[in-house]
Design a protein around this motif. Structure first.
Motif, PDB file in Angstrom:
ATOM      1  N   SER A 167       0.863  -1.452   0.185  1.00  0.00           N
ATOM      2  CA  SER A 167      -0.010   0.108  -0.016  1.00  0.00           C
ATOM      3  C   SER A 167       0.864   1.284  -0.102  1.00  0.00           C
ATOM      4  N   ILE A 351     -14.885  -4.326 -10.871  1.00  0.00           N
ATOM      5  CA  ILE A 351     -14.225  -2.936 -11.083  1.00  0.00           C
ATOM      6  C   ILE A 351     -14.646  -2.494 -12.457  1.00  0.00           C
ATOM      7  N   ASP A 355     -16.686   0.765 -13.482  1.00  0.00           N
ATOM      8  CA  ASP A 355     -15.898   1.905 -14.257  1.00  0.00           C
ATOM      9  C   ASP A 355     -16.515   2.217 -15.652  1.00  0.00           C
ATOM     10  N   THR A 390     -26.682  -0.519   4.230  1.00  0.00           N
ATOM     11  CA  THR A 390     -27.419   0.062   3.046  1.00  0.00           C
ATOM     12  C   THR A 390     -28.870   0.306   3.601  1.00  0.00           C
ATOM     13  N   ASN A 418     -16.113  -6.735   2.215  1.00  0.00           N
ATOM     14  CA  ASN A 418     -15.134  -6.303   1.268  1.00  0.00           C
ATOM     15  C   ASN A 418     -14.338  -7.344   0.505  1.00  0.00           C
ATOM     16  N   TRP A 423     -19.008  -5.109  -2.862  1.00  0.00           N
ATOM     17  CA  TRP A 423     -18.183  -4.123  -2.333  1.00  0.00           C
ATOM     18  C   TRP A 423     -17.704  -3.160  -3.371  1.00  0.00           C
ATOM     19  N   VAL A 424     -17.333  -3.473  -4.597  1.00  0.00           N
ATOM     20  CA  VAL A 424     -17.277  -2.622  -5.616  1.00  0.00           C
ATOM     21  C   VAL A 424     -18.148  -1.685  -5.906  1.00  0.00           C
ATOM     22  N   PHE A 426     -20.674  -0.803  -3.679  1.00  0.00           N
ATOM     23  CA  PHE A 426     -20.782  -0.303  -2.285  1.00  0.00           C
ATOM     24  C   PHE A 426     -19.873   0.820  -2.111  1.00  0.00           C
ATOM     25  N   GLU A 427     -18.982   0.671  -2.680  1.00  0.00           N
ATOM     26  CA  GLU A 427     -17.521   1.755  -2.469  1.00  0.00           C
ATOM     27  C   GLU A 427     -18.159   2.983  -3.342  1.00  0.00           C
ATOM     28  N   ARG A 428     -19.021   2.495  -4.459  1.00  0.00           N
ATOM     29  CA  ARG A 428     -19.290   3.705  -5.281  1.00  0.00           C
ATOM     30  C   ARG A 428     -20.711   4.131  -4.964  1.00  0.00           C
ATOM     31  N   GLY A 429     -21.207   4.176  -4.073  1.00  0.00           N
ATOM     32  CA  GLY A 429     -22.437   4.633  -3.431  1.00  0.00           C
ATOM     33  C   GLY A 429     -23.604   3.692  -3.839  1.00  0.00           C
ATOM     34  N   ARG A 493     -29.268   8.932  -2.275  1.00  0.00           N
ATOM     35  CA  ARG A 493     -27.919   8.642  -2.294  1.00  0.00           C
ATOM     36  C   ARG A 493     -27.004   9.886  -1.716  1.00  0.00           C
TER      37      ARG A 493
END
Length: 493
Positions: A167, A351, A355, A390, A418, A423-424, A426-429, A493
């Protein structure tokens, strides 16, 4: 051999939808699992013939269920991937190779097959932590453009836990470093450090990596910097100073790295069931279809990681949920059915989908991911991985009770929140959960995770599918409920 899958044949996509029928059976679920987890599919590793066979099968099932191609007029969304492996690396100081002892170790990975860095400033960044031990003196906003950044890959004395060296490498990369190299603590065995550096070295082709990233042993650092009176102990002492700040080392360094790189495509499969209401919104069901392929060396009796539970079972469930909902009354909202590639490599297919979605993510009102569902017997209570995180919980519980299922309200299952494709999103709302009975019994869960999980023993023969079929029925009901704006309003949101 790398397989680049083309669109399925027109005859496949024009297959007639199945007639309306009752809820799916264990036998129908098992048939999909046995096909996807058969040796013929070779463990469904991304970019292989095995994955090509799996994705063709899934697309065929979606077409036969009456789904429309859900990605730009196609069932297939290509996911461009890059895999890099350890090659050869060399660092010279002042034009000469260091007189390195046998314990000196170096592992560097390039962003291309051949990389040479020369003339760049060499900067020592201490432990590479964003904040000092007292929470002050942060250099989180510092830039390292064009520099070779060296840092101590352990943690300061008195610090028991902190960011991994991978990281920290990513942090320096994001701040412009040409190279980011961690110097491994002498107490960490080199093979363990090497395994950590090589973990998940497959990534999306769109992902940016620094020209050089890697690690070296303390003995290598001693050999490299002996000519300027530096060694690992001295660097450690520098980093421990209260007023430490990143500093330039007076060295002329040349780095040469050769990295074997493979570039190939995996594929997500995307099917769409248009809603009757023209709402512009959708419910999304996901499962990953990939696994680890041929995962044991030549000569072993069983070399294929078939991935029956993980995750032929979840993929089979998505197929049966899609087939059943499509055969019944048309939902008001659209429903998307997606199986992803490269989940085992770091949720990469999800992802790529998130994206480059076929519709705005803000218009997806709920995501239900199905993963590793073939564990529990019938009667297992329904848990939510993501409970409390959520706005989906209340209606999920209501639908589960309507189906005669008990509710598990424990939050211990959120330890897995995660570790799945949801999770992908969820991280984007986007509200995303995993729902079902597989993870609510700790004994069954631990038995699978400590046993056949990610091993050739995860095969289709003899699977317990009682709980899995109940979870399929539940997700059919969830799809109908969440696709109904009268039962589930658009979340804020």
């Amino acid at each position: 051999m790398i397989v680049r899958l083309l669109a399925a044949a027109a005859a496949l996509l024009l297959a007639a939808p199945l007639p309306a029928q009752a809820l799916p059976t264990e036998g129908e679920l098992r048939a999909h699992i046995e096909t996807l987890a058969s040796d013929a599919f070779q463990g469904r590793q991304p970019g292989t013939q095995g994955e090509a066979m799996a994705t063709q099968y899934i697309a065929q099932q979606m077409a036969q269920a009456g789904l429309q191609p859900g990605y730009g007029g196609n069932f297939f969304q290509p996911v461009a991937l890059v895999e890099r492996r350890e090659g050869q690396a060399r660092i010279r100081i002042g034009g000469a190779d260091p007189a390195a002892p046998e314990t000196a170790q170096l592992l560097l990975l390039g962003n291309m097959e051949n990389v040479e860095l020369a003339g760049a400033p060499v900067l020592f960044a201490g432990y590479g932590l964003d904040t000092g031990r007292d929470g002050e003196d942060s250099f989180a906003d510092a830039r390292f453009d064009g520099a070779v950044v060296l840092f101590l890959a352990g943690w300061p004395e008195g610090m028991d836990d902190g960011p991994s060296y991978r990281s920290r490498i990513a942090s320096f990369r994001e701040r412009g470093a040409q190279a980011a190299i961690g110097i491994i603590d002498p107490d960490l065995p080199w093979q363990a450090a090497r395994a950590g550096m090589m973990f998940r070295q497959t990534y999306l082709a769109s992902h940016v990596v620094a020209p050089v990233e890697g690690i070296m042993s303390a003995a290598m650092a001693d050999a490299l910097f002996a000519g300027i009176g530096r060694n690992y102990a001295g660097l450690e002492a520098m980093a421990a100073q209260e007023d430490f700040a990143p500093s330039i080392l007076d060295v002329d360094m040349v780095i040469n790295v050769t990295t074997p790189i493979d570039r190939f495509d995996g594929f997500n499969i995307v099917g769409r069931l248009p809603g009757s209401g023209n709402t512009g919104e959708a419910v999304l069901f996901t499962a990953h279809h990939d696994h680890f392929g041929i995962c044991r060396p030549e000569g072993r009796e069983d070399r294929i990681c078939n991935g029956a539970v993980d995750n032929a079972s979840g993929t089979a469930a998505v197929i049966e949920v899609a087939r059943t909902i499509a055969a019944g009354p048309r939902p008001v909202r659209d429903i998307l059915f997606v199986t992803t590639t490269a989940e085992e490599l770091g949720l990469l297919g999800a992802i790529e989908f998130a994206d480059h979605p076929p519709m705005p993510l803000d218009d997806i009102v709920a995501v239900f991911n199905l993963d590793t569902i073939a564990i529990a017997p019938r009667g297992a209570p329904v848990g939510i991985i993501g409970r409390g995180m959520t706005p989906l919980d209340d209606l999920i519980d209501t639908v589960a009770r309507e189906a005669g299922r008990d509710i598990y309200t424990g939050l211990d299952v959120n330890a897995f929140v995660n570790r799945h494709d949801g999770w992908v999103f969820f991280e984007r709302g986007v509200p995303a959960v995993m729902v079902g009975g597989s993870f609510t019994d700790p004994e069954l869960r631990t038995g699978f995770l400590s046993g056949p999980y990610h091993a050739p023993e995860d095969e289709a023969e003899g699977l317990e599918l009682g709980g899995a079929i109940e979870d399929v029925w539940l997700h059919i009901a969830l799809g109908r409920a969440f696709a109904d704006p009268a039962r589930y309003r658009t979340p804020q949101r």
